[in-house]
Design a protein around this motif. Structure first.
Motif, short mmCIF file in Angstrom:
data_model
loop_
_atom_site.label_atom_id
_atom_site.label_comp_id
_atom_site.label_asym_id
_atom_site.label_seq_id
_atom_site.Cartn_x
_atom_site.Cartn_y
_atom_site.Cartn_z
N LEU A 168 0.83 -1.21 0.00
CA LEU A 168 0.00 0.00 0.00
C LEU A 168 0.86 1.26 0.00
CD1 LEU A 168 -2.91 -0.90 2.45
CD2 LEU A 168 -2.92 -0.91 -0.05
N LEU A 169 1.98 1.24 0.72
CA LEU A 169 2.89 2.39 0.69
C LEU A 169 3.45 2.60 -0.70
CD1 LEU A 169 4.60 4.58 2.11
CD2 LEU A 169 6.28 2.80 2.61
N TYR A 170 3.80 1.52 -1.38
CA TYR A 170 4.35 1.64 -2.74
C TYR A 170 3.30 2.20 -3.70
CZ TYR A 170 6.77 0.32 -7.03
OH TYR A 170 7.39 0.34 -8.26
N LEU A 171 2.08 1.73 -3.60
CA LEU A 171 1.01 2.26 -4.45
C LEU A 171 0.71 3.72 -4.11
CD1 LEU A 171 -1.47 -0.75 -4.60
CD2 LEU A 171 0.21 -0.06 -6.30
N PHE A 172 0.80 4.07 -2.83
CA PHE A 172 0.59 5.46 -2.43
C PHE A 172 1.67 6.36 -3.03
CE2 PHE A 172 1.61 8.85 0.68
CZ PHE A 172 0.44 9.60 0.56
N VAL A 173 2.91 5.90 -3.02
CA VAL A 173 4.00 6.68 -3.61
C VAL A 173 3.79 6.85 -5.11
CG1 VAL A 173 6.48 6.64 -4.10
CG2 VAL A 173 5.66 6.11 -1.81
N LYS A 174 3.35 5.79 -5.77
CA LYS A 174 3.06 5.90 -7.20
C LYS A 174 1.89 6.87 -7.45
CE LYS A 174 4.86 1.80 -9.42
NZ LYS A 174 5.65 2.60 -10.38
N LEU A 260 3.86 12.59 -21.71
CA LEU A 260 4.08 11.16 -21.97
C LEU A 260 4.36 10.40 -20.67
CD1 LEU A 260 6.30 11.36 -25.19
CD2 LEU A 260 3.87 10.78 -25.04
N LEU A 261 5.12 11.01 -19.78
CA LEU A 261 5.44 10.36 -18.51
C LEU A 261 4.20 10.20 -17.64
CD1 LEU A 261 7.68 9.13 -16.82
CD2 LEU A 261 8.19 11.40 -15.92
N ALA A 262 3.29 11.15 -17.70
CA ALA A 262 2.04 11.02 -16.92
C ALA A 262 1.21 9.83 -17.41
CB ALA A 262 1.23 12.32 -17.03
N ILE A 263 1.12 9.65 -18.72
CA ILE A 263 0.37 8.50 -19.26
C ILE A 263 1.03 7.19 -18.82
CG2 ILE A 263 -0.33 7.34 -21.38
CD1 ILE A 263 -0.58 10.06 -22.69
N ILE A 264 2.35 7.11 -18.94
CA ILE A 264 3.06 5.88 -18.58
C ILE A 264 2.91 5.58 -17.09
CG2 ILE A 264 5.35 4.83 -18.43
CD1 ILE A 264 6.10 6.38 -20.95
N THR A 265 3.02 6.61 -16.25
CA THR A 265 2.95 6.40 -14.80
C THR A 265 1.56 5.98 -14.36
OG1 THR A 265 4.69 8.07 -14.52
CG2 THR A 265 3.45 7.43 -12.56
N ILE A 266 0.53 6.57 -14.94
CA ILE A 266 -0.84 6.18 -14.59
C ILE A 266 -1.12 4.74 -14.99
CG2 ILE A 266 -3.27 6.65 -15.08
CD1 ILE A 266 -2.54 9.61 -15.29
N LEU A 267 -0.69 4.36 -16.20
CA LEU A 267 -0.86 2.96 -16.62
C LEU A 267 -0.06 2.02 -15.73
CD1 LEU A 267 -0.71 3.33 -20.52
CD2 LEU A 267 -2.73 2.91 -19.10
N ASN A 268 1.13 2.43 -15.34
CA ASN A 268 1.96 1.60 -14.45
C ASN A 268 1.29 1.42 -13.10
OD1 ASN A 268 4.55 1.80 -12.31
ND2 ASN A 268 4.81 0.37 -14.00
N LEU A 269 0.67 2.46 -12.57
CA LEU A 269 -0.05 2.35 -11.30
C LEU A 269 -1.22 1.39 -11.40
CD1 LEU A 269 -0.77 3.25 -8.40
CD2 LEU A 269 -1.98 5.20 -9.43
N VAL A 270 -1.97 1.46 -12.51
CA VAL A 270 -3.11 0.56 -12.69
C VAL A 270 -2.64 -0.88 -12.80
CG1 VAL A 270 -4.99 -0.04 -14.27
CG2 VAL A 270 -4.54 2.36 -13.73
N LEU A 271 -1.54 -1.12 -13.53
CA LEU A 271 -1.04 -2.48 -13.68
C LEU A 271 -0.54 -3.05 -12.35
CD1 LEU A 271 0.86 -2.19 -17.09
CD2 LEU A 271 -1.32 -3.33 -16.65
N TRP A 272 0.16 -2.24 -11.57
CA TRP A 272 0.63 -2.72 -10.27
C TRP A 272 -0.53 -3.03 -9.34
CZ3 TRP A 272 4.67 -4.72 -8.02
CH2 TRP A 272 5.94 -4.53 -8.57
N ALA A 273 -1.53 -2.15 -9.31
CA ALA A 273 -2.69 -2.41 -8.45
C ALA A 273 -3.41 -3.67 -8.88
CB ALA A 273 -3.63 -1.20 -8.48
#
Length: 394
Positions: A168-174, A260-273
């Protein structure tokens, strides 16, 4: 170098998206900040059209004085000491661009600082663990198996205390990284691609042009006060801030980078969750690691119990990070030893449960009035003893 790596490098408990956010983007913004500060000394930041009677020293003073100002005027007119006759002022933040870029870099580094400060409070030292497990691969098979067995038992004891806080801490940081990127994108769009913000605002029936003003101006009029003996004269000169053109190109590049980094980071957060909380995404990978050495189909109920009652979300997260930053072989070996520890714990729990309920495999049980249980194995009965017949039920 170790301190530099811990603050700016990608650690073994981060993925590549975290590396781009916490290291490469910070490095890019720091370089832009230092470069924008150095531009005023290695280039001609401003050029002014001065009156003909100005000498070269007066021209140099006028240009330097106008560059160091942050308030200009939008038209030329005769000026005297009466403040009421001064034209409307136009602010410019070109002197603050290095500091703005520095705070942007700091905003990208804050999530990484929070992660590095809080992760050790919740679980084991993952950096040392991954490095030690990677080095174990180079040793003999006996030492390798012994090291993985010890690591699995340490993991097992720690995972019993931390079930989901680290994940949860890792997802919060993302999530903080996503919020930072969205905020920076809005800032860059509003003040450095103002025409785009005005166009979007007009589509939404919102007059954004009357609210925001660009941070940088290019063609301005500057008022310079010159004193000759006892007389004070104010000159209005037309200037062009040439450095603004460089700043605009730099921020346009940063706009596309952040977008571009915002799109990648949001997708990365969804995949991790999804990987951490959706069983159909995580169970297959864990089962493949468990059965890598057996070559058999995974025991799905046992793997499900292994994940839910032993690993938890934190265990899945740690194994995934080890896999990303070390190798599939290291993650598979550690998962197999963790599964063996889980099976031992499960057998111990089953034996304790059988002892408590009075059930033993292949034996008879006698329960006393005090609650003590005595088991008499069937193999101790004489061969001539007959089994008591069960009375027929009516």
């Amino acid at each position: 170098m170790a301190v530099f790596g811990s603050w700016f490098g990608r650690e073994v408990d981060q993925d590549h998206v975290d590396s781009i956010n916490g290291f490469w983007t910070v490095l890019l913004l720091v370089v832009c900040s230092v470069g924008s500060f150095a531009l005023r000394y290695i280039t001609t930041p401003i050029s002014c059209w001065c009156p003909a009677e100005f000498t070269s020293s007066m021209i140099s003073y006028t240009q330097e004085s106008c560059f160091l100002k942050d308030m200009y005027y939008n038209k030329s007119m005769s000026v005297n000491n009466d403040d009421e006759t001064k034209p409307p002022s136009v602010p410019s933040f070109h002197l603050w661009i290095p500091l703005i870029l520095f705070f942007q870099a700091l905003a990208f580094k804050v999530p990484n600082i929070i992660w590095n400060s809080c992760k050790h409070l919740l679980t084991l030292n993952m950096e040392e663990t991954v490095e030690s497990l990677k080095s174990v691969q180079l040793t003999s098979p006996e030492n390798r198996q012994a090291s993985f067995s010890d690591a699995a038992r340490v993991f097992g004891s720690l995972l019993r205390r931390n079930r989901f806080f680290l994940a949860l801490l890792y997802l919060f940081v993302k999530l903080l990284s996503c919020i930072n990127l969205i905020a920076q994108f809005m800032f860059l769009t509003t003040y450095f691609r103002q025409y785009l913000a005005i166009r979007v605002g007009s589509y939404a029936d919102f007059d954004i042009d009357s609210i925001i003003k660009p941070l940088l101006v290019k063609d301005i009029y500057c008022h310079v006060q010159v004193q000759f003996l006892q007389n004070t004269q104010i000159f209005s000169v037309q200037c062009t801030l040439q450095i603004t053109e460089i700043y605009e190109k730099m921020f346009i590049f940063l706009w596309y980078w952040v977008f571009l980094l915002a799109i990648i980071t949001i997708l990365n957060l969804v995949l991790w969750a999804g990987f951490l909380f959706l069983p159909f995404l995580r169970d297959g990978r864990i089962a493949a690691h468990v059965n890598a050495s057996k070559g058999a189909r995974p025991n799905e109920p046992a793997v499900t119990r292994f994940i839910s009652s032993f690993l938890g979300i934190d265990g899945v997260f740690i194994l995934s990070m080890i896999c990303r930053n070390s190798s599939e072989l290291v993650a598979a070996d550690l998962t197999q030893h963790l599964y063996q520890v889980f099976q031992e714990k499960e057998r111990e729990w089953q034996n304790q449960r059988n002892l408590y309920t009075g059930e033993t495999e292949g034996g008879a049980v006698v329960t006393g009035a005090t609650g003590t249980i005595a088991a008499l194995p069937m193999r101790t009965l004489p061969h001539c003893a007959e089994s008591p017949e069960k009375a027929p039920t009516m």
